[in-house]
Write a protein that holds these residues in place. Sequence first.
Motif, PDB file in Angstrom:
ATOM      1  N   LEU A  44       0.808   4.622  -2.331  1.00 48.20           N
ATOM      2  CA  LEU A  44       0.375   5.904  -1.760  1.00 48.20           C
ATOM      3  C   LEU A  44       1.489   6.940  -1.828  1.00 48.20           C
ATOM      4  O   LEU A  44       1.228   8.127  -2.027  1.00 48.20           O
ATOM      5  N   ASP A  45       2.731   6.494  -1.688  1.00 47.14           N
ATOM      6  CA  ASP A  45       3.845   7.446  -1.777  1.00 47.14           C
ATOM      7  C   ASP A  45       3.910   8.100  -3.163  1.00 47.14           C
ATOM      8  O   ASP A  45       4.233   9.284  -3.279  1.00 47.14           O
TER       9      ASP A  45
ATOM     10  N   GLU B 259      -8.202   4.690   3.031  1.00 50.52           N
ATOM     11  CA  GLU B 259      -6.996   4.900   3.850  1.00 50.52           C
ATOM     12  C   GLU B 259      -7.103   6.280   4.485  1.00 50.52           C
ATOM     13  O   GLU B 259      -6.725   7.278   3.879  1.00 50.52           O
TER      14      GLU B 259
ATOM     15  N   ILE C  77       1.180  10.730  -3.165  1.00 53.41           N
ATOM     16  CA  ILE C  77       1.572  11.897  -2.360  1.00 53.41           C
ATOM     17  C   ILE C  77       2.552  12.764  -3.154  1.00 53.41           C
ATOM     18  O   ILE C  77       2.461  13.996  -3.156  1.00 53.41           O
TER      19      ILE C  77
ATOM     20  N   ARG D 295       1.994  16.721  -4.339  1.00 54.08           N
ATOM     21  CA  ARG D 295       2.989  17.781  -4.093  1.00 54.08           C
ATOM     22  C   ARG D 295       3.393  18.453  -5.391  1.00 54.08           C
ATOM     23  O   ARG D 295       3.728  19.636  -5.413  1.00 54.08           O
TER      24      ARG D 295
ATOM     25  N   VAL E 117       0.840  -1.206   0.000  1.00 54.50           N
ATOM     26  CA  VAL E 117       0.000   0.000   0.000  1.00 54.50           C
ATOM     27  C   VAL E 117       0.867   1.244   0.000  1.00 54.50           C
ATOM     28  O   VAL E 117       0.670   2.179  -0.770  1.00 54.50           O
ATOM     29  N   ARG E 118       1.881   1.226   0.841  1.00 54.03           N
ATOM     30  CA  ARG E 118       2.704   2.418   1.026  1.00 54.03           C
ATOM     31  C   ARG E 118       3.398   2.858  -0.269  1.00 54.03           C
ATOM     32  O   ARG E 118       3.454   4.052  -0.583  1.00 54.03           O
TER      33      ARG E 118
ATOM     34  N   ALA F  44      -3.776  13.335   4.883  1.00 58.56           N
ATOM     35  CA  ALA F  44      -2.494  13.939   4.475  1.00 58.56           C
ATOM     36  C   ALA F  44      -2.576  14.571   3.089  1.00 58.56           C
ATOM     37  O   ALA F  44      -1.936  15.585   2.833  1.00 58.56           O
TER      38      ALA F  44
ATOM     39  N   ARG G 192      -5.679   7.930   7.055  1.00 59.22           N
ATOM     40  CA  ARG G 192      -4.487   8.750   7.340  1.00 59.22           C
ATOM     41  C   ARG G 192      -3.952   9.370   6.064  1.00 59.22           C
ATOM     42  O   ARG G 192      -3.558  10.530   6.027  1.00 59.22           O
ATOM     43  N   PHE G 193      -3.952   8.560   5.024  1.00 59.49           N
ATOM     44  CA  PHE G 193      -3.520   9.037   3.711  1.00 59.49           C
ATOM     45  C   PHE G 193      -4.453  10.153   3.222  1.00 59.49           C
ATOM     46  O   PHE G 193      -4.003  11.203   2.761  1.00 59.49           O
TER      47      PHE G 193
HETATM   48  P1  ADP Z   1       5.443  10.390   6.501  1.00 65.76           P
HETATM   49  O1  ADP Z   1       6.530   9.472   6.058  1.00 65.76           O
HETATM   50  O2  ADP Z   1       5.905  11.559   7.302  1.00 65.76           O
HETATM   51  O3  ADP Z   1       4.305   9.683   7.144  1.00 65.76           O
HETATM   52  P2  ADP Z   1       4.480  10.546   3.782  1.00 65.76           P
HETATM   53  O4  ADP Z   1       4.488  11.706   2.869  1.00 65.76           O
HETATM   54  O5  ADP Z   1       5.261   9.341   3.407  1.00 65.76           O
HETATM   55  O6  ADP Z   1       4.900  11.135   5.185  1.00 65.76           O
HETATM   56  O7  ADP Z   1       2.991  10.123   4.042  1.00 65.76           O
HETATM   57  C1  ADP Z   1       2.020  11.092   4.192  1.00 65.76           C
HETATM   58  C2  ADP Z   1       0.857  10.528   4.950  1.00 65.76           C
HETATM   59  O8  ADP Z   1       0.310   9.371   4.309  1.00 65.76           O
HETATM   60  C3  ADP Z   1       1.277  10.133   6.355  1.00 65.76           C
HETATM   61  O9  ADP Z   1       0.360  10.681   7.262  1.00 65.76           O
HETATM   62  C4  ADP Z   1       1.223   8.647   6.343  1.00 65.76           C
HETATM   63  O10 ADP Z   1       0.841   8.152   7.594  1.00 65.76           O
HETATM   64  C5  ADP Z   1       0.163   8.346   5.276  1.00 65.76           C
HETATM   65  N1  ADP Z   1       0.428   7.044   4.733  1.00 65.76           N
HETATM   66  C6  ADP Z   1       1.502   6.670   4.045  1.00 65.76           C
HETATM   67  N2  ADP Z   1       1.447   5.385   3.749  1.00 65.76           N
HETATM   68  C7  ADP Z   1       0.288   4.923   4.269  1.00 65.76           C
HETATM   69  C8  ADP Z   1      -0.354   3.651   4.298  1.00 65.76           C
HETATM   70  N3  ADP Z   1       0.199   2.546   3.790  1.00 65.76           N
HETATM   71  N4  ADP Z   1      -1.561   3.564   4.884  1.00 65.76           N
HETATM   72  C9  ADP Z   1      -2.121   4.637   5.420  1.00 65.76           C
HETATM   73  N5  ADP Z   1      -1.561   5.848   5.435  1.00 65.76           N
HETATM   74  C10 ADP Z   1      -0.360   5.992   4.879  1.00 65.76           C
END
Ligand code: ADP
Length: 240
Positions: free
Chosen positions: A189-190, A208, A193, A197, A185-186, A214, A210-211
């Motif tokens: 999502l990265d 998700e 993100i 930006r 997932v990460r 953000a 938290r995502f």
């Molecule tokens: P950080 O590394 O400071 O968390 P990122 O830019 O990598 O910042 O991520 C931004 C946001 O996305 C963060 O709040 C992070 O918790 C959320 N996020 C990233 N990957 C996941 C994931 N696999 N599931 C849920 N939220 C995620």
Amino acid sequence: SAALSVRNLTKQYANAGRRVLDDVSFDVPKGRVLVVVGPSGSGKSTLLRTIAGLEPIQGGEIALEGKVIETGKPGTEKAGRSARSSELRTHIGMVFQSYELFPNKTVLGNIMMAPLLVQKRDKAEVEREALELLGKVGLADRKDSWPHELSGGQRQRIAICRALILHPEVLLLDEITAALDPEMVREVLDVVIGLARAGQTMIIVTHEMRFARAVADEIILLEDGHIVEHSNDPERFFTE
Ligand code: ADP
Ligand code: ADP
């Protein structure tokens, strides 16, 4: 003007009495990210599909940078896709939960198909851009792989490249991590993100949270085909 403008959108499916989307209106300013949340069946996926031109609409209109690209017509419930031209479709990109890569094309073949066929761009230039996009998502070494040789997270990053190479004014993401194993997932999502930006205008449907918090500039809460909340304060929306 707004990158995307949805006005009084109404959507019905054939043989279903009620409206799946009813009088939905919102704007997405250029470079902003709108997150759409709501219970299962509330119409989130249908909303993205109508914006992408994959479903006809029965009322209202959709405009891209001030130009109307779709007008609702009653009686079109049974039509397949909307009447939008192939060229116009390339202005709005979409990524699906299930990747939807072409299984009989390599990674590069998947990414290069639409720019060559629909946009009629130069092959060498398209290939250069495809390789650059693959590098950005960390998959330069998989250019000649077949979709079945890739993990879900890799496939989804390829699907994102395939959408981005068309330079869409708006990118739609429909639950793109829902079918992925948690460890993948990460990496997906990265990428999103990073796009946010970089100023890519997007509409994102995701669970998700938290995502979402953000990445969102604005949040819409859909319930039963209606917008019940539209917030430009994600921090507050998600902590209430
Ligand atoms: P950080 O590394 O400071 O968390 P990122 O830019 O990598 O910042 O991520 C931004 C946001 O996305 C963060 O709040 C992070 O918790 C959320 N996020 C990233 N990957 C996941 C994931 N696999 N599931 C849920 N939220 C995620
Ligand atoms: P969400 O993405 O919020 O889960 P959907 O847009 O998938 O919601 O579905 C909204 C409603 O439309 C649901 O009641 C669903 O059963 C119905 N629906 C979705 N697709 C179709 C279809 N192709 N034909 C008829 N009804 C559909």
